[in-house]
Write an enzyme that holds these catalytic residues in place. Structure first.
Site, PDB file in Angstrom:
ATOM      1  N   THR A 135      -4.268  56.744 123.679  1.00 32.51           N
ATOM      2  CA  THR A 135      -4.420  58.054 124.313  1.00 32.51           C
ATOM      3  C   THR A 135      -3.327  58.294 125.355  1.00 32.51           C
ATOM      4  O   THR A 135      -2.952  57.391 126.094  1.00 32.51           O
ATOM      5  CB  THR A 135      -5.803  58.147 124.972  1.00 32.51           C
ATOM      6  OG1 THR A 135      -6.792  58.053 123.954  1.00 32.51           O
ATOM      7  CG2 THR A 135      -5.983  59.455 125.719  1.00 32.51           C
TER       8      THR A 135
ATOM      9  N   GLY B 224      -8.064  50.643 128.679  1.00 29.85           N
ATOM     10  CA  GLY B 224      -8.890  49.774 129.516  1.00 29.85           C
ATOM     11  C   GLY B 224      -8.194  48.455 129.787  1.00 29.85           C
ATOM     12  O   GLY B 224      -7.694  47.812 128.872  1.00 29.85           O
TER      13      GLY B 224
ATOM     14  N   GLU C  62     -13.622  57.542 121.690  1.00 29.44           N
ATOM     15  CA  GLU C  62     -13.827  57.210 120.268  1.00 29.44           C
ATOM     16  C   GLU C  62     -14.244  58.433 119.454  1.00 29.44           C
ATOM     17  O   GLU C  62     -15.157  58.369 118.636  1.00 29.44           O
ATOM     18  CB  GLU C  62     -14.866  56.088 120.123  1.00 29.44           C
ATOM     19  CG  GLU C  62     -14.372  54.721 120.541  1.00 29.44           C
ATOM     20  CD  GLU C  62     -13.129  54.261 119.780  1.00 29.44           C
ATOM     21  OE1 GLU C  62     -13.042  54.524 118.571  1.00 29.44           O
ATOM     22  OE2 GLU C  62     -12.239  53.668 120.409  1.00 29.44           O
TER      23      GLU C  62
END
Lengths: 481, 481
Positions: free
Chosen positions: A46, A85, A328
């Site tokens: 992303t 993350g 997601e």
């Protein structure tokens, strides 16, 4: 652990992607090191400017034939990687998703294994602009990061090449099938569905225990304050969410079974059930995360002020579900995909062509059959929800058809019908959950459970069905008048 | 400032309470010092064990006739003060709400002005156990605290004595009327309603601007990515919340007007409109905070991942609304109160007795009049919502009557009818908001606004009415079949 951890993406996504998308040589060279946590990484897809629309990603990997390297660049601010993350403080490597260019010709998105920080000093390498994206609503432990690249060079052999390949002379070899990549996304949606069903069950457990321990407001003056669960309005907050949690647990399990069956099919080269699995995973991910977000918040509120404290763990559960609505596959985007699948299914139903099992309830309504009589029996309520779903599918199909007849493109018609499509998808998913719950409670596993457990499950099923019917009562009344 | 600040309770509640509940001498002695921020305090009412049920508070103030002092104690863990804003780190005084005892006889809740920390060193005084209650979902800036007291002595003249009094010899003089205390709570609910209407408008503004700036996912392939506001599903997330925000702004203003009119009435000794104001402030506080919580979360989700970042300010807005659902009267508790008011109103309506203006729509349905024909005009939709509300009131009344006829106590019957009562209250509130919006758009102020503004308001009104009707469609279909 609702606060998350900074190595989740490393282990669930990066290691798995190297294993499934990398060559054997790549697995030996860096996959194993990642698996053993000798190095820590993340999956950087992303960007600040693009999430849902993958083709819009702007990070570039230009092949330099002279040196046999890729040159990685972040051409503009919106191309910065944003959210991965563990990237913020905990990654020294990453799998970078970037647009591959050869001689300035785009070759689509590929994955590149890139070192970001020195393994000893943890200092960013030259050309790497890296940091943490700041305070968030939840996932305090995840260390989500940003990443910019300026003329960062990596060897050609760091592009994951199990499928697509770049040869030393710059020849690009396409991936034989994109199904595998696609299948990873299906798997992730099944994981998210199951996890959120568990989150809702956690929230229901905490709120129920609190409602047993907490005493407040006498029902009859001069009597002892009752457990707050004795207040009927409190029961309305708790019990339907317990039923929802069980319904989602069971249907998430069913989804997992279908995933594993389809996996075996695909290994044998049979792709027949993939569209159904794909769409089911989309709608289940969207509904389960949305209902967990709303339901866990309702349960949090049922704990009054105490539910607001982080120590109650409720708001971290809600915050996890809230995040899952966006990651997601953003929920609305997923529902629109399912809506378009339902358009094809409705056409097939009206033409008497075969339907996938979970869409087979469309056949009767497509033939013009009507719901019949409301009896309030379990199977009757499930049928009512299915008829309501079929009616929404029909309305969406009619809207699409009218718009196409007016000369709109397929895409314009789908956008104009967006609301009907998402509503149809929602009820389609609800039908699947209701039918799955009914089949579980009344099916062959009855004999494997104690009578006491069966009695509880029957009550939860009834509560789930009545509650779902009330939730969609106007839709049901419209097909039942 | 959605994160809140630790001096809000000091200024809004403690200073005001000293001004209105304290004597002139008390205002001179410590009220003015608080107003000038020479000292900082809080209002310490809620305890670990009791929030909604005020009479259950356990902190004690025993009068010691020998020394002319009150002795303050926290008799058990559940009696710890818990939540007061600013108490954690920023208060050296507080207004303590405690059960007054004289010769071990309870005299009800009173307010006591108590020093907690040294004015110079900020160290807690002897007998004071004080601290911060820990991380919360939001209100990061508020420093909510806990407080335990062990044989803390304060002079008799530190009990606020404008109304109730304790004389030196221990004679207790009751408050002539409890209306003033009660009226402060009404005022606070009006404040919370207005603030949450503003929060929803803030969230709608942020999400709308984001939807204008953000571009994603081409509608037609090969065209530039559109502003995401061009996706119809995005419009469904934004526009109804804009309409909701305006509807609540207008009805919160109307509530304020009623508050000020009633204030003037009460000054003249006329209490006629107090029950209506009380109930309207309850239902408006409950609906506005609940809808702001849900609506702001919907808007936050409309900002995708970016809405999850604290820097977007969205989740702090949602977290503020989420807190407001629990404080200043827990929402369900408030709706139940309104439900019981509606039971009295329905009885009055069936008996042809006078009704308060905002409940006058019950008259027709109570006489057995039916809704008539759905035309979809604005006034017709408002009437449909009112008929749906009246129908819910009737159902609740019938449930109450049946339960009473079966020998249940009033309180048992009300608990058993809890769900119907809260549903009736919700639709009652919705009717008020809808009718207020309609009156504003079509009323005499039309001529004070530009034609362009009127056009926008008319569209928002129509959107609000249609959206609200869809939200309660099954209730409306039940009175309109």
């Amino acid at each position: 652990m609702p606060g998350g951890n900074p190595f989740g993406v490393h282990f669930v996504m990066m290691v798995e992607a190297i294993r499934t998308q990398g060559t054997d040589e790549q697995w030996e060279r860096f996959g194993k090191r990642a698996e053993n946590f000798e190095i820590c990484g993340t999956y950087a897809q992303t960007e600040l400017g693009h999430g849902s629309f993958l083709r819009g990603l702007e990070t570039r990997a230009d092949y330099d034939r002279a040196t046999g390297e890729f040159v990685l660049n972040t051409p503009k601010l919106s191309a910065y990687k944003w959210w991965p993350g563990g990237l913020g403080h905990c990654s020294n490597y990453c799998l970078l998703v970037a647009q591959l260019y050869i001689d300035d010709e785009p070759k689509g998105l590929q994955m590149f294994f890139v070192q970001l920080r020195d393994e000893e000093t943890h200092m960013p390498l030259p050309g790497i602009d890296i940091g943490e994206i700041g305070h968030k609503r939840g996932f305090y432990g995840v260390s989500n990061g940003f990443l910019g690249l300026k003329n960062v060079r990596i060897p050609r052999t760091n592009m994951l090449m199990r499928n697509a390949k770049v040869q030393p002379d710059g020849t690009f070899v396409k991936s034989p099938a994109s199904v595998l990549t696609y299948f990873t996304m299906v798997m992730m949606r099944c994981v998210v569905t199951r996890d959120n069903a568990t989150l809702l069950a956690m929230a229901a457990t905490i709120a129920t225990r609190y409602s047993a321990v907490r005493r407040q407001s006498p029902i009859n003056p001069n009597e002892r304050e009752p457990q707050i669960m004795d207040h009927v309005t409190q029961q309305l907050k708790l019990f339907p969410e317990i039923a929802n949690a069980i319904a989602y647990q069971l249907s998430a399990n069913k989804l997992w079974s279908l995933y594993h069956e389809t996996y075996v099919d695909i290994e044998r080269g049979d792709f027949t059930r993939l569209p159904e699995l794909h769409n089911l995973s989309c709608v289940m991910k969207a509904l389960c995360t949305a209902d967990c977000n709303v339901g866990a918040e309702r349960l949090r509120l049922a704990c009054g002020g105490h539910g607001y404290l982080t120590s109650a763990n409720m708001h971290l559960i809600v915050s996890s579900a809230a995040a899952a609505c966006s990651y997601e596959g953003e929920n609305t985007v997923l529902l629109l995909q399912v809506g378009r699948f339902l358009m094809k299914s409705w056409r097939a139903a009206t033409e008497g062509k075969p339907l996938t099992p979970t869409a087979s309830y469309l056949r009767g309504p497509a033939r013009g059959e009507t719901f019949g009589k409301w009896t309030g029996e379990w199977a009757n309520i499930v049928a009512a929800i299915e008829y309501a779903a079929a009616n929404k599918v029909r309305l969406a199909f009619e809207s699409m058809s009218q718009r196409l007849a007016q000369g709109q493109t397929e895409a314009e018609a789908a956008n104009g019908t967006g609301i009907e499509l998402t509503q149809a998808a929602e009820l389609h998913g609800r039908s699947f959950v209701a039918a799955t719950f009914l089949a579980y409670v009344t099916g062959p596993t009855v004999s494997e459970r104690s009578a006491a457990l069966n009695r509880v499950l029957e009550r939860l099923l009834e509560l789930y069905l009545v509650h779902t019917a009330l939730r969609h009562l106007s839709d049901i009344l419209q097909v039942n008048c």
